[in-house]
Scaffold this motif. Structure first.
Motif, short mmCIF file in Angstrom:
data_model
loop_
_atom_site.label_atom_id
_atom_site.label_comp_id
_atom_site.label_asym_id
_atom_site.label_seq_id
_atom_site.Cartn_x
_atom_site.Cartn_y
_atom_site.Cartn_z
N ASN A 249 0.85 -1.18 0.00
CA ASN A 249 0.00 0.00 0.00
C ASN A 249 0.89 1.23 0.00
N ASP A 250 0.28 2.39 -0.22
CA ASP A 250 1.06 3.64 -0.28
C ASP A 250 1.55 4.09 1.08
N GLU A 251 0.94 3.59 2.18
CA GLU A 251 1.42 3.98 3.51
C GLU A 251 2.85 3.47 3.76
N MET A 252 3.21 2.40 3.07
CA MET A 252 4.54 1.83 3.25
C MET A 252 5.62 2.81 2.79
N LYS A 253 5.31 3.71 1.85
CA LYS A 253 6.30 4.69 1.40
C LYS A 253 6.79 5.55 2.55
N GLY A 254 5.86 5.99 3.41
CA GLY A 254 6.25 6.81 4.55
C GLY A 254 7.11 6.05 5.53
N ARG A 255 6.82 4.78 5.74
CA ARG A 255 7.65 3.98 6.66
C ARG A 255 9.05 3.76 6.08
N ILE A 256 9.12 3.62 4.76
CA ILE A 256 10.43 3.43 4.14
C ILE A 256 11.26 4.72 4.24
N ILE A 257 10.58 5.87 4.07
CA ILE A 257 11.31 7.15 4.20
C ILE A 257 11.77 7.34 5.63
N GLY A 258 10.91 7.04 6.62
CA GLY A 258 11.28 7.14 8.02
C GLY A 258 11.22 8.57 8.54
N ARG A 259 11.45 8.68 9.84
CA ARG A 259 11.43 10.00 10.47
C ARG A 259 12.61 10.83 9.96
N GLU A 260 12.26 11.98 9.38
CA GLU A 260 13.24 12.91 8.81
C GLU A 260 14.12 12.23 7.74
N GLY A 261 13.58 11.18 7.13
CA GLY A 261 14.28 10.51 6.02
C GLY A 261 15.44 9.64 6.44
N ARG A 262 15.49 9.20 7.69
CA ARG A 262 16.66 8.43 8.16
C ARG A 262 16.70 7.03 7.54
N ASN A 263 15.53 6.42 7.35
CA ASN A 263 15.51 5.05 6.79
C ASN A 263 16.00 5.06 5.34
N GLU A 302 12.64 -5.66 -0.28
CA GLU A 302 11.51 -6.60 -0.27
C GLU A 302 11.40 -7.33 1.06
N ARG A 303 12.54 -7.69 1.66
CA ARG A 303 12.51 -8.36 2.96
C ARG A 303 12.06 -7.41 4.06
N LEU A 304 12.50 -6.16 3.99
CA LEU A 304 12.05 -5.19 4.99
C LEU A 304 10.54 -4.99 4.90
N ILE A 305 10.02 -4.92 3.66
CA ILE A 305 8.57 -4.72 3.50
C ILE A 305 7.80 -5.91 4.04
N SER A 306 8.27 -7.14 3.73
CA SER A 306 7.57 -8.33 4.23
C SER A 306 7.71 -8.48 5.74
N ASP A 307 8.85 -8.03 6.32
CA ASP A 307 9.05 -8.13 7.76
C ASP A 307 8.27 -7.06 8.51
N GLY A 308 8.20 -5.86 7.96
CA GLY A 308 7.44 -4.78 8.59
C GLY A 308 8.24 -3.93 9.55
N ARG A 309 9.35 -4.43 10.06
CA ARG A 309 10.18 -3.65 10.99
C ARG A 309 11.22 -2.90 10.18
N ILE A 310 11.03 -1.61 10.01
CA ILE A 310 11.92 -0.80 9.18
C ILE A 310 12.55 0.28 10.05
N HIS A 311 13.82 0.08 10.36
CA HIS A 311 14.59 1.09 11.11
C HIS A 311 16.06 0.87 10.75
N PRO A 312 16.95 1.81 11.03
CA PRO A 312 18.33 1.73 10.55
C PRO A 312 19.06 0.44 10.90
N SER A 313 18.95 -0.03 12.14
CA SER A 313 19.66 -1.26 12.50
C SER A 313 19.13 -2.46 11.74
N ARG A 314 17.80 -2.52 11.57
CA ARG A 314 17.21 -3.62 10.81
C ARG A 314 17.60 -3.54 9.33
N ILE A 315 17.70 -2.31 8.83
CA ILE A 315 18.12 -2.12 7.43
C ILE A 315 19.54 -2.65 7.22
#
Length: 551
Positions: A249-263, A302-315
């Motif tokens: 969905n399009d909400e995933m774009k915001g999670r990929i960008i992250g807070r202040e674009g850190r992700n 693709e793995r980050l999207i399927s996992d759902g946990r998107i943050h710098p350490s997980r990336i």
């Protein structure tokens, strides 16, 4: 045996003493009737014991006698055998001495015979040498006589040559006087006439040979190439410089960008890939010229999207896993290429470099797919021409191996491929085929020519490659520029996407005979100065027009 006899005697003495004591005691105790029965019983027991001892002593003495007799018999037998061995050794010694004397006599006879034969042979050779010396002396005398005769004849020839030269000079003077031309003018006239005749003859010969070669070569080439293409039916491929990752969905774009674009910054920094997030619904575009980095970024995202946990350490964790997966995939692709082409014994480093070609393109054609196709085409052509099929496949598979290193090292992919294959101790014919497949050096072997042809077939088939518009226009302009550089060319046009060049020539400058030579010169210059897939047809058109007006 002596000890045994002493023991038996001691036993007998003890028995006698025992009996004597027994009877003495019996006389003394006769008065004692109360002990009569007991004494009688003991006496009977002692008698039985004495008899058993006597019997055992007799058995032992009998056994000792038998053993003594057996030992004496064995000693006697050993003495007899020793005497027989001495006699046999003496006889053998005499036989050996007789044989040695016979052998010495034979060797002496053979040596004397050989000496006699050698003396006879030396005598014969001396006689032959003497005869040859006599014959050689006779030949030398005859040669000296012939040489003297030749010298006399040479003197006569020199006299005749001098006389002929004088006559020739007189004739030249007479001809110059009659023709009113000097010698140089006559020579120039004859050379000009001869040159015109030769141009015509050369054009006719070239046309005849070209026609004959075309009829023979084109038929065989069509047969071989059509068979090779029929046996190697590859898919049309077109690699792009971007990858698209689907989003739930399009909400995933915001999670990929992250807070202040850190992700997104973390992902772009770790992978070296640009993430393009625009208005395209449920999709993110990954842009990078390096397909390996783009593939790592795609797998990690693709793995980050399927996992759902998107943050710098997980990336970071997902990027590392994606790198390991891509490395494993590179190795698998190299092994798959080796198995598919049936090329064995490759160095593991070359197999890894082949796998990296999976993520390398040339004119949007996947290089690994192209290399496999060239290997298969080379094998088919080699089989038809009776050349080593396995060596041709090996050279075809490795001909573009240097493209896996062009992003890391300086130099052309041809030179890099030759260097890495030489380090891996590849065959000299394979190295030459790699070096010659783009005409960096002149092909000297059949394998090099086959790989060059297979590379051209794979690159030229429809849909295999695509070039950008600018390079296409530059190629056409260069083609027309080469043709216009020749004197007598009026106009030229590149047609059929640069596969044919039509040249309009001026009929008053270039005649029909010179057209063949000009066409050949243009074709050779195009081959030397340009790079192009397939072949280019040079078509010269000469037209003579005469116009008049009726008034």
């Amino acid at each position: 045996m002596t000890g045994f006899l002493i023991g038996v005697i001691v036993v007998l003495i003890a028995a006698v003493i025992f009996v004597w004591k027994f009877y003495s005691g019996k006389l003394q105790s006769a008065e004692k009737e109360g002990f009569a029965k007991g004494e009688e019983h003991r006496r009977q027991q002692d008698e039985a014991t004495l008899k058993a001892a006597q019997k055992a002593a007799q058995d032992e003495m009998q056994t000792a006698k038998q053993q003594t007799a057996e030992a004496e018999r064995l000693i006697q037998q050993a003495k007899l055998q020793l005497e027989e061995a001495d006699k046999e050794a003496e006889n053998r010694k005499k036989e050996i001495l007789v044989e040695a004397k016979d052998e010495i006599y034979k060797l002496r006879q053979e040596a004397e015979k050989e000496i006699r034969d050698r003396r006879n042979e030396i005598s014969k050779q001396e006689r032959r040498i003497h005869q040859k010396e006599e014959t050689l002396d006779k030949k030398i005398d005859a040669a000296e006589q012939k040489e003297q005769a030749v010298q006399e004849k040479m003197q006569e020839v020199e006299n005749l040559k001098t006389e002929a030269e004088n006559i020739r000079q007189e004739q030249i003077s007479t001809l110059e006087r009659i023709s009113e031309l000097t010698r140089e003018q006559a020579k120039e006239y004859m050379l000009k006439t001869l040159e015109e005749d030769l141009v015509h003859e050369k054009a006719v010969k070239i046309s005849s040979y070209e026609q004959q070669l075309k009829e023979e070569c084109e038929e065989k080439a069509r047969s071989y190439i059509s068979l090779a293409i029929a046996k190697c039916a590859s898919d049309q491929v077109s690699e792009a410089a971007v990858s698209v990752v689907a989003l739930p969905n399009d909400e995933m774009k915001g999670r990929i960008i992250g807070r202040e674009g850190r992700n997104i910054r973390t992902l772009e920094t770790l992978t070296g890939v640009d993430l393009i997030i625009d208005d395209t619904p449920e999709a993110i575009t990954l842009s990078c010229f390096d397909q390996v980095r783009r593939e790592i970024a795609r797998i990690a995202l693709e793995r980050l999207i399927s996992d759902g946990r998107i943050h710098p350490s997980r990336i970071e964790e997902m990027v590392e896993k994606a790198k390991r997966e891509v490395e494993h995939k590179i190795k698998q692709e190299g092994e798959r290429a080796v198995l598919e082409t049936n090329v064995h014994g490759l160095n593991h480093e070359l197999i890894k470099l082949l796998g990296r070609l999976k993520f390398r393109t040339s004119y949007r054609q996947n290089v690994l797919t192209h290399s496999i196709e060239v290997a298969q085409l080379s094998g088919v052509l080699a089989a038809e021409l009776g050349v080593d099929v396995s060596l041709a496949k090996r050279a075809g598979l490795l001909h573009d191996i240097g493209k896996a290193l062009t992003s890391e090292m300086e130099g052309s992919h041809v030179q890099l491929g030759v260097d890495v294959c030489r380090k891996c101790h590849e065959n000299a014919e394979v190295l030459h085929a790699i070096e010659a497949h783009h005409n960096d050096v002149e092909p000297r072997t059949a394998i090099a020519c086959i790989v060059q042809a297979a590379d051209a077939i794979s690159a030229a088939r429809p849909g295999a490659r695509s070039e950008n518009y600018d390079s296409y226009i530059k190629r056409l302009e260069k083609l027309e520029e080469i043709c216009m550089s020749y004197k007598g060319v009026e106009k030229c046009y590149a047609v059929q996407a640069g596969r044919e060049i039509r040249v309009m020539i001026q009929p008053d400058i270039i005649n029909d005979e010179k057209m063949v030579l000009v066409a050949r010169q243009i074709a050779q210059q195009i081959e030397n100065e340009m790079e192009y897939p397939g072949q280019i047809k040079v078509n010269l058109i000469r037209e003579s027009r005469v116009a008049d007006y009726a008034k």
